[in-house]
Design an enzyme around this catalytic site. Structure first.
Site, PDB file in Angstrom:
ATOM      1  N   HIS A 161      10.373  -9.902  -9.118  1.00 32.24           N
ATOM      2  CA  HIS A 161       9.901  -9.349  -9.803  1.00 32.24           C
ATOM      3  C   HIS A 161       9.858  -8.821 -10.807  1.00 32.24           C
ATOM      4  CE1 HIS A 161      10.465  -5.846  -5.721  1.00 32.24           C
ATOM      5  NE2 HIS A 161       9.546  -5.869  -6.500  1.00 32.24           N
ATOM      6  N   ARG A 213      -0.028 -14.708 -11.382  1.00 34.44           N
ATOM      7  CA  ARG A 213       0.863 -14.370 -10.893  1.00 34.44           C
ATOM      8  C   ARG A 213       0.783 -15.447  -9.454  1.00 34.44           C
ATOM      9  NH1 ARG A 213       3.023  -8.680  -8.004  1.00 34.44           N
ATOM     10  NH2 ARG A 213       4.976  -9.738  -7.514  1.00 34.44           N
ATOM     11  N   ASN A 257      -3.695 -11.639  -9.142  1.00 36.33           N
ATOM     12  CA  ASN A 257      -2.381 -11.171  -8.459  1.00 36.33           C
ATOM     13  C   ASN A 257      -3.089 -10.991  -7.310  1.00 36.33           C
ATOM     14  OD1 ASN A 257      -0.097 -10.793  -6.825  1.00 36.33           O
ATOM     15  ND2 ASN A 257       0.085  -8.830  -8.909  1.00 36.33           N
ATOM     16  N   ARG A 275      11.894  -3.887   4.730  1.00 42.06           N
ATOM     17  CA  ARG A 275      12.859  -4.821   4.631  1.00 42.06           C
ATOM     18  C   ARG A 275      14.523  -4.255   4.986  1.00 42.06           C
ATOM     19  NH1 ARG A 275      10.306  -8.094  -0.687  1.00 42.06           N
ATOM     20  NH2 ARG A 275       8.706  -6.540  -0.334  1.00 42.06           N
ATOM     21  N   GLU A 282       2.271  -4.926 -14.624  1.00 42.86           N
ATOM     22  CA  GLU A 282       2.633  -7.068 -14.542  1.00 42.86           C
ATOM     23  C   GLU A 282       1.463  -7.333 -14.436  1.00 42.86           C
ATOM     24  OE1 GLU A 282       3.933  -5.934 -10.006  1.00 42.86           O
ATOM     25  OE2 GLU A 282       5.474  -7.498 -10.190  1.00 42.86           O
TER      26      GLU A 282
END
Ligand code: AMP
Length: 396
Positions: A180, A91, A9, A241, A382
């Site tokens: 996601h 990823r 990742n 964000r 993940e």
């Protein structure tokens, strides 16, 4: 047959990895390179069998981190030879509309990942660098791309087309993609296992609440709707964000404050959300302790966040035609009983009721016995999802 699978990742200045023995899903080693490219050295931390080590490594590129990692695996005798590595899963942030599933990376796929940098300029280029670095060191080892967007490729056009002139979708690929996906798919699968029910039989709302946050409605095992959009800036309020705001605010800021498009972009991505509202932190732990001692902006930010999550759960329950399972995952979702409680408050009309004690203990199942909806806390992973997809693709 047993295989060693590496899950990678890569971020702009970091590279996370986990090495698994598959199909047992046994974690052999995991680690993280940080501060890549910032100085002549990077920070390398790893853990093997619960033993954690942090050290400094020479080099300032993702290639250097990968070269070091492969040597490290041999030196620590985690592998006798690099040929033991059966596959590397990467990823990749954006798969656009090209990648509806995880894919074996050949020259064409690599070029497509690079071309999609237009849609993910901060992420796809570093993902491609990670892939190329492994290809250089291990040319015969299959590389697999696992996209953050592909789980959401099952959304219907009504949920991904924006109400803009249609030509922007046709000409510029402007649509909702969602992100996601690996996490939502993983936790939905784990929740079904936990409940002993087929995934396809459940209507699930998955809340991935971390520094980045998104919600996904899953029906028949497929993503139906999700809160992130064309970019990961949309949807919920997040650490830094803004999430959904009135789009007119953007040109208004440009005209009124004489800001350029890129200056506004920085404000929306890095200076908004929890950080923007409180003015002191993007971390909900700091914000909760300040709220406890009466900081009004901290309390406001928490109320805004939990209210937006609650509104999205209501909207997604309507879209799915009901809800059987509500999942909380990621840093906030897995750890903050207080925030889960705030979100679930007054949702009994939807059949969502949590058990205070189970919630405080961060138990896997936190719904009360009267709750029609199963409310679960599921740890996301993940990297394991990447390893599963990689293993599946190289063994077919
Ligand atoms: P993630 O992006 O999934 O790693 O989540 C990181 C975020 O989780 C941090 O910024 C914190 O805001 C939040 N977090 C982690 N632990 C806790 C906790 N015990 N209580 C509240 N928030 C937490």
């Amino acid at each position: 047959m047993n295989k060693k699978i590496m899950a990678i990742n890569s971020g702009s200045s970091s590279l996370k990895f986990q090495l698994f023995q598959m199909p047992e899903e046994e974690l052999l080693v995991k680690g993280l390179f940080e501060r890549i490219g910032l100085e002549e050295e990077m920070i390398f931390s790893y853990s093997i069998n619960d033993m954690k080590v942090k050290t400094v490594v020479k080099g300032k590129t993702h290639e250097a981190a990968i070269d070091f990692l492969l040597q490290f695996l041999l030196e620590k005798k985690i592998m006798g030879s690099l040929q033991e590595l059966s596959g590397v899963g990467h990823r990749v942030a954006h798969g656009g509309e090209k990648f509806k599933h995880s894919s074996l990376i050949d020259m064409t796929a690599l070029q497509q990942i690079k071309d999609l940098a237009k849609l993910a300029p901060l992420h796809n280029p570093v993902n491609a660098i990670g892939i190329e670095a492994f290809q250089k060191d291990l040319p015969d080892c299959p590389q697999i791309a696992v996209f953050d967007t592909s789980f959401h490729q099952t959304m219907a056009p009504k949920n991904y087309v924006y109400p803009l002139p249609y030509r922007f979708y046709e000409e510029d690929s402007i649509r909702r993609y969602g992100f996601h996906g690996t996490s939502h798919q993983f936790v939905a699968t784990e929740a079904a296992k936990e409940l002993g029910k087929p995934l396809e039989s459940l209507k699930i709302i998955s809340c991935h609440l971390g520094n980045g946050a998104s919600i996904c409605g899953v029906k028949e095992g497929k993503s139906v709707i999700t809160s992130m959009g064309f970019t990961p800036l949309a949807g919920l309020m997040m650490g830094t964000r803004c999430g959904d705001i009135d789009p007119s605010i953007i040109p208004f800021l440009q005209y009124e404050k004489n800001l350029s498009a890129s200056e506004v972009e920085v404000i929306l991505n890095n200076e908004s959300g929890f950080k923007g509202v409180t003015g002191f932190s993007s971390d909900t732990r700091d914000i909760m302790s300040q709220a406890e001692i009466g900081n009004e902006k901290a309390q406001l930010a928490l109320d805004m966040f939990t209210s937006r999550v609650k509104q999205t759960i209501g909207a997604y329950a309507a879209e799915l035609g009901g809800v059987d399972v509500l999942i909380f995952t990621a840093g906030i979702g897995e750890n903050s009983a207080e925030i889960r409680e705030m979100i679930c408050e007054n949702l009994a009309f939807l059949g969502i009721q949590i058990d205070q004690e189970e919630n405080q203990k961060n138990n896997k199942k936190i719904s009360s016995s009267e709750s029609a909806v199963q409310v679960l806390v599921v740890e996301t992973n993940e990297e394991l999802m990447i390893a599963r997809d990689t293993f599946n693709l190289i063994t077919i």
